[in-house]
Design an enzyme around this catalytic site. Structure first.
Site, PDB file in Angstrom:
ATOM      1  N   ASP A   1       0.834  -1.206   0.000  1.00  0.00           N
ATOM      2  CA  ASP A   1       0.000   0.000   0.000  1.00  0.00           C
ATOM      3  C   ASP A   1       0.866   1.252   0.000  1.00  0.00           C
ATOM      4  O   ASP A   1       0.568   2.230  -0.699  1.00  0.00           O
ATOM      5  CB  ASP A   1      -0.919   0.008   1.225  1.00  0.00           C
ATOM      6  CG  ASP A   1      -2.099  -0.940   1.074  1.00  0.00           C
ATOM      7  OD1 ASP A   1      -2.947  -0.681   0.212  1.00  0.00           O
ATOM      8  OD2 ASP A   1      -2.159  -1.930   1.824  1.00  0.00           O
ATOM      9  N   TYR A   2       1.926   1.226   0.784  1.00  0.00           N
ATOM     10  CA  TYR A   2       2.800   2.396   0.868  1.00  0.00           C
ATOM     11  C   TYR A   2       3.663   2.539  -0.380  1.00  0.00           C
ATOM     12  O   TYR A   2       3.860   3.657  -0.882  1.00  0.00           O
ATOM     13  CB  TYR A   2       3.645   2.319   2.139  1.00  0.00           C
ATOM     14  CG  TYR A   2       2.794   2.502   3.380  1.00  0.00           C
ATOM     15  CD1 TYR A   2       2.410   3.769   3.798  1.00  0.00           C
ATOM     16  CD2 TYR A   2       2.317   1.402   4.090  1.00  0.00           C
ATOM     17  CE1 TYR A   2       1.596   3.945   4.903  1.00  0.00           C
ATOM     18  CE2 TYR A   2       1.502   1.564   5.201  1.00  0.00           C
ATOM     19  CZ  TYR A   2       1.140   2.835   5.599  1.00  0.00           C
ATOM     20  OH  TYR A   2       0.313   3.000   6.685  1.00  0.00           O
TER      21      TYR A   2
END
Length: 401
Positions: free
Chosen positions: A173-174
């Site tokens: 996600d990051y």
């Protein structure tokens, strides 16, 4: 302060992690980010606020959700005709639309890229999904754990005699959020040159594949299949995590043969630098367990502080393995202002993650904490779009906002 992106407006439909993190980076750099969420989604976000006790009373602090800092928050129900019209009005005032719904969700509402391109031809429209907008998995719902599984990331994480292991946090996600922010800025730069907007398609899976070092090439070129190696580097057994008397330390004693020689002299084993079995990185790689035992034999008799002091002062990279408490208090973390304290009118003083964006002329800033759902309805619908306060009252009563 005139920040780098202070002339950019982003209409953000992001939720959970990936896209909110992307737009947080843009907001840190000064972009006006308008967070759009339904009342139901807003209530859910508030319910997930950080739990704490203040003056003996337990409370949840949604303002501490750092991925939504520096944003304006409006509530809008996109399943109503009026909600759709208001969203399209907002699009006309924006440079970028961001979303991370499942593939096709917004298109079914008439808010896909082709739909909004007719509203604003030069719009930059960014999407993050688990697997991308096309391919055999595109229609499937997916999350970070699935991306880690399919990418092979789990297969190289953990210990050889243990099952594949997921990263401690939602790493894809990051990664995807950072790549999306970079793509948005690139698309805006291209639009500045050509006047053309475009569609951005980011996938959690892709973001992990590009971050696997040369794992893929070691197979596609060399036929080698790497698997889990525990806390020891794939590049050689003289870099890894080792025990100390009060915890663990990370040591990169094998960053080069020169560093290895310095390390051996420090621990009183200069004989290893003359032994063909240990003198080179290639030789040490074949004796991973032996090298680890040598390093552990030295670190295991000393505290983390002593290990780090002795090695670092001699140019051998070393660091303590911190827990979260130690990380927040770490002098380097404090020097970099990676935790900052802000006051909130409801929740008082809140210490939150700082910005990593350190630019000399236009640094990132944490200007305010995460807003409450609909906190900026009047600022946006009245101030920006020019509707009346009476419109807001009517739309709220009918469930539009």
């Amino acid at each position: 302060m005139n920040q780098a992106l202070s002339d950019v407006t982003v209409l953000d439909l992001g939720q959970v992690i990936a896209m909110p993190f992307c737009t947080m980076l843009l907001a840190d750099m000064g972009a006006r980010v308008i967070k759009v969420e339904s009342r139901e989604r807003g209530r859910e976000r508030v319910s997930l606020g950080i739990k704490r006790k203040r003056n003996g009373v337990e409370e949840r602090v949604p303002a501490a959700q750092y991925r939504d800092r520096n944003k304006l928050a409006v509530t809008l129900e996109l399943k109503t005709p009026q909600g759709i019209e208001l969203f399209k009005e907002l699009v006309r005032h924006c440079d970028v639309v961001t979303e991370n719904f499942s593939v096709g969700t917004l298109a079914r509402l008439g808010l896909g890229y082709e739909d909004l391109k007719r509203v604003k031809p030069d719009i930059v429209y960014a999407s993050i999904t688990a697997f991308g907008q096309h391919g055999p998995y595109a229609a499937q719902r997916g999350y970070d754990m699935l991306a880690q599984a399919i990418s092979g990331y789990m297969s190289i994480t953990g210990f050889p005699d243990q099952p594949p292991t997921r990263s401690g946090q939602s790493i894809s996600d990051y990664y995807a959020g950072m790549l999306c922010a970079f793509s948005i800025v690139s698309a805006l730069h291209y639009r500045h040159r050509t006047g053309k907007g475009q569609r951005i398609d980011l996938a959690l899976l892709d973001s992990l594949l590009i971050a696997l070092d040369n794992l893929g090439e070691r197979y596609t070129v060399g036929g080698e299949i790497l698997t889990r190696a525990g806390n020891v580097s794939f590049g050689g057994s003289s870099s890894g995590i080792y025990p100390a008397t009060d915890g663990h330390v990370a040591i990169a004693a094998g960053a080069s043969d020169a560093v290895w020689r310095r390390f051996c002299e420090l621990i009183g084993r200069s004989d290893l630098t003359r032994d063909p079995a240990f003198a080179t990185a290639a030789a040490r790689r074949d004796r991973r367990d032996q090298v680890a035992a040598i390093i552990q034999g030295w670190t295991g008799q000393r505290s983390r502080a002593e290990v780090v002091r002795v090695l670092s002062s001699a140019g051998v990279p070393a660091a303590p393995v911190n827990n979260v408490v130690e990380m927040v208090a770490d002098p380097q973390v404090q020097a970099r202002e990676m935790f900052v304290e802000l006051d909130h009118p409801t929740y008082g003083s809140v210490k939150t993650t700082g910005t990593p964006l350190k630019l000399s002329e236009t640094p990132g800033r944490v200007r305010w904490l995460a807003p409450m759902p609909g906190e900026h309805n009047e600022d946006v619908f009245v101030g920006l779009l020019g509707h009346s306060p009476e419109d807001l009252v009517r739309w709220k009563a009918s469930g539009v906002i």
